[in-house]
Design a protein around this motif. Structure first.
Motif, short mmCIF file in Angstrom:
data_model
loop_
_atom_site.label_atom_id
_atom_site.label_comp_id
_atom_site.label_asym_id
_atom_site.label_seq_id
_atom_site.Cartn_x
_atom_site.Cartn_y
_atom_site.Cartn_z
N GLY A 174 0.80 -1.22 0.00
CA GLY A 174 0.00 0.00 0.00
C GLY A 174 0.83 1.27 0.00
N PHE A 175 2.12 1.16 -0.36
CA PHE A 175 3.01 2.32 -0.34
C PHE A 175 3.67 2.52 -1.70
CE2 PHE A 175 2.33 1.29 4.02
CZ PHE A 175 2.34 2.51 4.68
N GLN A 176 4.20 3.73 -1.89
CA GLN A 176 4.82 4.10 -3.15
C GLN A 176 6.27 4.50 -2.94
OE1 GLN A 176 2.40 7.27 -4.74
NE2 GLN A 176 0.49 6.19 -4.31
N ARG A 177 7.02 4.50 -4.02
CA ARG A 177 8.42 4.94 -3.96
C ARG A 177 8.51 6.41 -3.58
NH1 ARG A 177 12.42 1.05 -3.80
NH2 ARG A 177 11.68 -0.76 -4.97
N THR A 178 9.56 6.75 -2.87
CA THR A 178 9.82 8.13 -2.47
C THR A 178 11.07 8.63 -3.19
OG1 THR A 178 11.27 7.58 -0.59
CG2 THR A 178 8.88 7.52 -0.19
#
Length: 477
Positions: free
Chosen positions: A192-196
């Motif tokens: 549920g997370f994206q690249r930073t």
């Protein structure tokens, strides 16, 4: 053949690891697991959280390393307090090994897991790993926890020796790792997370990244005593996030600092003192779990009537207060997830004693943004700055942001990096662009192309208001 499970949490490495060592030494078949805990992840509002990406990359590296040795790291996604007992049942292990976590929420989680395991005749074994001394190992002569750092440090140093700094020889029992077929791990997106922008920041992750940073720091450690105060130069270790997630052992760092300090390095002695501060705050939190509920360490400061101007708080968060050193520090935090320690003190003092905003607001903001966020240290630092904590600065000590800027960023290099709109100002002007002399040059004219605000407050005025607020509202015990 006895089997065990090692549950990794904030200890993402394969060597000098207390729980892994004890499991391998006692059992002939040892599995290793990590859980992306939804009880934690579900509360993270920002789905581009650098901490999650840092953990994911560090877990990936550790998994690859274990696979190269015929083993594997079992990576799960769910509620850890449910997943770990279930995995223990599936693998038919007799015990689960993990390293202690001293935050109240984690302690409660571990008690629940221990009880669940016990119901199936399994045990949870916990070990000291993330600190040099824990809980009750360094106490006053009266058997009470220290509330002042210097005597704690002296007692800590008096007890510290090679025994407490000795590495756990995990590799000696490496052949006891369970040989399993490699399994894929969840993708960052499936969590549920994206690249930073972690790659752009060039922050090395995992065990290899930690060793890379540590090796580099050892070449500079002798200068640490002075260099650590200047945010524009490479003076600190940059290892805080690695300590937070255990990609490097505190014993390895402590041993190096201790040995070099004994050899006469003032820089190493100062760095060792910083590592001891870390232990100190863990000890404070363990004995004062109510701190995690937002309580002041000193009860007389519990209910200070801060005005809490929301517009001023928003300006502080965005780096738009009109005080360059404060704004540059906040933009560094927002853009990188990191803030230099000297600047953490400056911006905290400014929020509480210039803007008159409750320290808890700043503590929560740091908790959301810092890649190296650790509750014990973050709470300790904020309460120190707000004069509400243990061994805190007295309430009448109030940093002057301009003088701090002139002293610790004299040429304005740090300010220019994060406030490019002020890059053309001279070395004196950049610390106080609101000075009337610069108004004549049109810096703050409506026609000016420079998009930088006037100060939201007058430091001298706010200082007096802060002194009055503290003096008149401290509850007498």
């Amino acid at each position: 053949m006895s089997a065990a499970l090692v549950w990794l949490r904030r200890d993402l490495r394969d060597d000098d690891h207390a729980a892994l060592y004890h499991a391998l030494k006692r059992h002939t078949q040892v599995y290793v697991a990590f859980v992306f805990d939804t009880d934690i992840l579900d509360h993270l509002a920002d789905k581009q959280d650098r901490r999650v990406e840092f953990i994911w990359e560090s877990v990936r590296e550790l998994k690859q390393y274990l696979q190269a040795h015929g083993a594997d790291l079992i990576v799960l996604h769910g509620r850890a307090k449910v997943e770990i007992p279930a995995l223990a049942q599936t693998l038919q292990v007799t015990a689960v090994f993990a390293n202690k976590d001293y935050e109240p929420v984690a302690i409660a989680r571990d008690e629940e897991v221990a009880n669940t395991l016990l119901a199936t005749n399994r045990t949870l074994h916990l070990f000291k790993d993330q600190v040099l001394f824990e809980q009750d190992e360094v106490m006053t002569q009266a058997g009470k926890p220290y509330g002042v750092f210097t005597p704690y440090k002296n007692a800590h140093l008096a007890k510290l020796n090679a025994f407490y700094l000795k590495a756990y020889p995990v590799k000696k029992y490496w052949n006891h790792l369970a040989q399993t077929n490699p399994e894929p791990m969840p993708t960052l997106e499936s969590l549920g997370f994206q690249r930073t922008n972690l790659v752009d920041l060039r922050l090395p992750t995992g065990m290899s990244g930690a060793q890379q940073l540590f090796k580099d720091f050892l070449h500079r450690i002798d200068q640490y005593n002075d260099a650590r105060n200047y945010p524009a130069i490479k003076g600190v270790s940059y290892l805080s996030v690695h300590l937070r997630f255990g990609t490097i052992s505190i014993r390895q760092l402590g041993a190096a600092a201790w040995q070099l300090s004994l050899a006469g390095s003032e820089g190493a002695a100062t760095w060792l003192s910083e590592l001891i501060w870390r232990d100190f705050y863990f000890q404070v939190l363990f004995h004062r779990p109510d701190l995690q509920q937002g309580k002041s360490y000193k009860p007389e400061y519990e209910s200070l009537p801060f005005p809490n101007d929301k517009q001023w708080f928003a300006a502080w968060c965005k780096g738009r207060t009109g005080f360059p050193i404060v704004d540059a520090a906040m933009r560094q935090l927002n853009q990188t997830g990191y803030m230099h320690n000297r600047l953490r003190m400056v911006v905290a003092s400014f929020l509480v004693k210039d803007l008159l905003i409750d320290w808890r607001w700043g503590e929560r903001y740091f908790a959301e943004k810092l890649i190296d966020f650790d509750f014990a240290a973050n709470n300790g630092g904020w309460q120190w700055a707000a004069s509400t904590g243990c061994d805190a600065q007295p309430y009448f000590r109030i940093f002057n942001p301009q003088s701090q800027s002139e002293k610790f960023d004299p040429q304005g290099k740090f300010i220019r990096k994060y406030l490019p709109e002020l890059a053309d100002l001279g070395e004196q002007q950049i610390h106080a662009p609101w000075d009337p002399h610069f108004h004549k040059k049109g810096l703050f004219d409506k026609s000016s192309a420079v998009d930088y605000p006037m100060p939201v407050v007058d430091h001298a005025v706010q200082r007096e208001l802060a002194l009055r607020l503290y003096k008149n509202n401290v509850k007498q015990r």
